[in-house]
Design an enzyme around this catalytic site. Sequence first.
Site, PDB file in Angstrom:
ATOM      1  N   ASP A  63       0.874  -1.178   0.000  1.00 13.56           N
ATOM      2  CA  ASP A  63       0.000   0.000   0.000  1.00 13.56           C
ATOM      3  C   ASP A  63       0.911   1.227   0.000  1.00 13.56           C
ATOM      4  O   ASP A  63       1.587   1.503   1.002  1.00 13.56           O
ATOM      5  CB  ASP A  63      -0.881  -0.031   1.259  1.00 13.56           C
ATOM      6  CG  ASP A  63      -1.757   1.207   1.381  1.00 13.56           C
ATOM      7  OD1 ASP A  63      -1.638   2.123   0.538  1.00 13.56           O
ATOM      8  OD2 ASP A  63      -2.560   1.259   2.331  1.00 13.56           O
ATOM      9  N   SER A 145      -0.467  12.783 -14.957  1.00 12.28           N
ATOM     10  CA  SER A 145      -1.640  12.778 -15.843  1.00 12.28           C
ATOM     11  C   SER A 145      -1.708  14.104 -16.579  1.00 12.28           C
ATOM     12  O   SER A 145      -1.248  15.136 -16.058  1.00 12.28           O
ATOM     13  CB  SER A 145      -2.915  12.617 -15.003  1.00 12.28           C
ATOM     14  OG  SER A 145      -4.061  12.831 -15.805  1.00 12.28           O
ATOM     15  N   TYR A 158      -8.279  15.538  -8.050  1.00 17.20           N
ATOM     16  CA  TYR A 158      -7.411  14.651  -8.842  1.00 17.20           C
ATOM     17  C   TYR A 158      -6.374  15.464  -9.610  1.00 17.20           C
ATOM     18  O   TYR A 158      -5.185  15.171  -9.569  1.00 17.20           O
ATOM     19  CB  TYR A 158      -8.281  13.828  -9.796  1.00 17.20           C
ATOM     20  CG  TYR A 158      -7.502  12.875 -10.694  1.00 17.20           C
ATOM     21  CD1 TYR A 158      -7.051  11.652 -10.212  1.00 17.20           C
ATOM     22  CD2 TYR A 158      -7.242  13.200 -12.025  1.00 17.20           C
ATOM     23  CE1 TYR A 158      -6.360  10.775 -11.037  1.00 17.20           C
ATOM     24  CE2 TYR A 158      -6.551  12.322 -12.856  1.00 17.20           C
ATOM     25  CZ  TYR A 158      -6.111  11.107 -12.358  1.00 17.20           C
ATOM     26  OH  TYR A 158      -5.421  10.243 -13.183  1.00 17.20           O
ATOM     27  N   LYS A 162      -2.235  15.529  -9.318  1.00 21.56           N
ATOM     28  CA  LYS A 162      -1.338  15.184 -10.424  1.00 21.56           C
ATOM     29  C   LYS A 162      -0.376  16.338 -10.724  1.00 21.56           C
ATOM     30  O   LYS A 162       0.764  16.109 -11.135  1.00 21.56           O
ATOM     31  CB  LYS A 162      -2.157  14.796 -11.654  1.00 21.56           C
ATOM     32  CG  LYS A 162      -2.905  13.475 -11.479  1.00 21.56           C
ATOM     33  CD  LYS A 162      -1.945  12.316 -11.207  1.00 21.56           C
ATOM     34  CE  LYS A 162      -2.624  10.961 -11.223  1.00 21.56           C
ATOM     35  NZ  LYS A 162      -1.666   9.850 -11.036  1.00 21.56           N
TER      36      LYS A 162
HETATM   37  N1  LIG Z   1      -6.651   5.766 -17.353  1.00 19.13           N
HETATM   38  C1  LIG Z   1      -6.333   6.980 -17.728  1.00 19.13           C
HETATM   39  O1  LIG Z   1      -6.927   7.553 -18.671  1.00 19.13           O
HETATM   40  C2  LIG Z   1      -5.224   7.735 -17.037  1.00 19.13           C
HETATM   41  C3  LIG Z   1      -4.821   8.959 -17.584  1.00 19.13           C
HETATM   42  C4  LIG Z   1      -3.793   9.660 -16.985  1.00 19.13           C
HETATM   43  C5  LIG Z   1      -3.160   9.145 -15.868  1.00 19.13           C
HETATM   44  N2  LIG Z   1      -3.561   7.956 -15.326  1.00 19.13           N
HETATM   45  C6  LIG Z   1      -2.825   7.485 -14.154  1.00 19.13           C
HETATM   46  O2  LIG Z   1      -2.225   6.236 -14.457  1.00 19.13           O
HETATM   47  C7  LIG Z   1      -2.078   5.445 -13.261  1.00 19.13           C
HETATM   48  C8  LIG Z   1      -2.734   4.097 -13.463  1.00 19.13           C
HETATM   49  O3  LIG Z   1      -4.121   4.301 -13.743  1.00 19.13           O
HETATM   50  P1  LIG Z   1      -5.070   3.189 -14.381  1.00 19.13           P
HETATM   51  O4  LIG Z   1      -5.935   3.892 -15.334  1.00 19.13           O
HETATM   52  O5  LIG Z   1      -4.268   2.027 -14.815  1.00 19.13           O
HETATM   53  O6  LIG Z   1      -5.947   2.833 -13.088  1.00 19.13           O
HETATM   54  P2  LIG Z   1      -6.426   1.412 -12.511  1.00 19.13           P
HETATM   55  O7  LIG Z   1      -7.468   1.762 -11.502  1.00 19.13           O
HETATM   56  O8  LIG Z   1      -6.729   0.477 -13.595  1.00 19.13           O
HETATM   57  O9  LIG Z   1      -5.116   0.859 -11.768  1.00 19.13           O
HETATM   58  C9  LIG Z   1      -4.603   1.428 -10.594  1.00 19.13           C
HETATM   59  C10 LIG Z   1      -3.883   0.338  -9.824  1.00 19.13           C
HETATM   60  O10 LIG Z   1      -3.324   0.945  -8.636  1.00 19.13           O
HETATM   61  C11 LIG Z   1      -3.594   0.079  -7.540  1.00 19.13           C
HETATM   62  N3  LIG Z   1      -3.618   0.871  -6.315  1.00 19.13           N
HETATM   63  C12 LIG Z   1      -4.581   1.739  -5.914  1.00 19.13           C
HETATM   64  N4  LIG Z   1      -4.278   2.237  -4.715  1.00 19.13           N
HETATM   65  C13 LIG Z   1      -3.103   1.684  -4.345  1.00 19.13           C
HETATM   66  C14 LIG Z   1      -2.282   1.800  -3.198  1.00 19.13           C
HETATM   67  N5  LIG Z   1      -2.627   2.574  -2.159  1.00 19.13           N
HETATM   68  N6  LIG Z   1      -1.120   1.100  -3.142  1.00 19.13           N
HETATM   69  C15 LIG Z   1      -0.769   0.300  -4.181  1.00 19.13           C
HETATM   70  N7  LIG Z   1      -1.527   0.116  -5.282  1.00 19.13           N
HETATM   71  C16 LIG Z   1      -2.676   0.811  -5.364  1.00 19.13           C
HETATM   72  C17 LIG Z   1      -4.937  -0.556  -7.843  1.00 19.13           C
HETATM   73  O11 LIG Z   1      -5.151  -1.744  -7.114  1.00 19.13           O
HETATM   74  C18 LIG Z   1      -4.813  -0.789  -9.355  1.00 19.13           C
HETATM   75  O12 LIG Z   1      -4.238  -2.054  -9.630  1.00 19.13           O
HETATM   76  C19 LIG Z   1      -2.731   6.278 -12.149  1.00 19.13           C
HETATM   77  O13 LIG Z   1      -1.735   7.004 -11.469  1.00 19.13           O
HETATM   78  C20 LIG Z   1      -3.664   7.203 -12.916  1.00 19.13           C
HETATM   79  O14 LIG Z   1      -3.960   8.363 -12.191  1.00 19.13           O
HETATM   80  C21 LIG Z   1      -4.582   7.243 -15.896  1.00 19.13           C
END
Ligand SMILES: NC(=O)c1ccc[n+]([C@@H]2O[C@H](COP(=O)([O-])OP(=O)(O)OC[C@H]3O[C@@H](n4cnc5c(N)ncnc54)[C@H](O)[C@@H]3O)[C@@H](O)[C@H]2O)c1
Length: 266
Positions: A63, A145, A158, A162
Site C-alpha cells: 500500500d 496525468s 485529482y 497530479k
Molecule cells: N486511465 C487513464 O486515462 C489515465 C490517464 C492519466 C493518468 N492515469 C494514471 O495512471 C495510473 C494508473 O491508472 P489506471 O488507469 O491504470 O488505473 P487502474 O485503476 O486500472 O489501476 C490502478 C492500480 O493501482 C492500484 N492501487 C490503488 N491504490 C493503491 C495503493 N494505495 N497502493 C498500491 N496500489 C494501489 C490498484 O489496485 C490498481 O491495480 C494512475 O496514477 C492514474 O492516475 C490514468
Amino acid sequence: MPELDDRIAVVTGSGSGIGRGIALVLAQRGADIVVADIDADAAEAVAGEVRSLGKNAVSIPADVTDRESTAALASVAIKEMGHIDILVNNAGVGGAPGWWQRDSPTPEDWEATYDVNVIGIVNATSSFEGHLTERRSGRIINIASGAGRRGAGGFAHYSASKAAAINVSQGFALQLAPFDINVNCICPGLLWTPLWEKIAERDRIKSGETVLTGRQVFDERLERSTPLGREQTPEDVGRLTAFLASDRSKNITGQSINLNGGSYMN
Ligand SMILES: NC(=O)c1ccc[n+]([C@@H]2O[C@H](COP(=O)([O-])OP(=O)(O)OC[C@H]3O[C@@H](n4cnc5c(N)ncnc54)[C@H](O)[C@@H]3O)[C@@H](O)[C@H]2O)c1
C-alpha cells in the site's frame, strides 16, 4: 540484446490497467519485474503473465500510502531480486472508494488522491532512495496525468494531486541527480482502463445520461479532445517508460512528457 536486459524494475499499481501494461512492456524489453499492488491477487496474476514472457517476476502486496508498507516492499524486493534499477510510481486513484458515485469531491476524496497520487510517490521513492543512491544509478518514472497540466471542474482534487506529482518529480530529480539517478514523469491522456470506466460512470450519473454506455462517453470525450483521434494505451505508456528507463535517455531528467494524442501541448 533487448535494451533492458539485466535490469530489475518495481512497478507500483501494476495489478491493473496502465501499470500492468508497463510491467509487460518492460519485461518484453528484457527486465525482470516486481509487481507491487494493494490487490495481492491482481499482482500475482500479472507476475504470472510476466513469467510467461520468460522473465523473472515476484508479486509483493504493498500500500503506497503507508511508509511501513513501502519500506517492506523495498526490503523484500531487494532481497528477492538482488538489486533494483528502475522504480515506476504508477499507483493512482480518482478519490476515496465510491468517488465516481458522488456529485462533487468530499474531503475524503481530496485526502485519498493526495495520499495515493502524491504521498504514494514520496513513500515509494524514499523507501528505495537509499538503495539507489548507494548504487549511484537508477531510474524513477512517475505516472502523473494530463489532468495535472490544468484545472478540472469537479475533478480538482485529482488534477491538483497530479500537478503535485509533476512538481514532486522535479524535486526528486534535483535531489537525486548527484547520484546519477534520473527522475521523469509521464502525463498520459485518455486510456480505457478500470479507472476511466469509473470516470465514465461518474460523467453518466452527473449528466443524467441513460442512453450512452461508459465506453461511448469515453469515445465522445476522445473525439472532442484529441487531435490524433486515437485513444492512448497502457502499451504506449510502457514504451515511453522503457525509453526513460534505458540508456537512450541518460541525459533526460526532471521532465514531464505528455502522451496524449495532442490534447494538451506545452
Ligand atoms: N486511465 C487513464 O486515462 C489515465 C490517464 C492519466 C493518468 N492515469 C494514471 O495512471 C495510473 C494508473 O491508472 P489506471 O488507469 O491504470 O488505473 P487502474 O485503476 O486500472 O489501476 C490502478 C492500480 O493501482 C492500484 N492501487 C490503488 N491504490 C493503491 C495503493 N494505495 N497502493 C498500491 N496500489 C494501489 C490498484 O489496485 C490498481 O491495480 C494512475 O496514477 C492514474 O492516475 C490514468
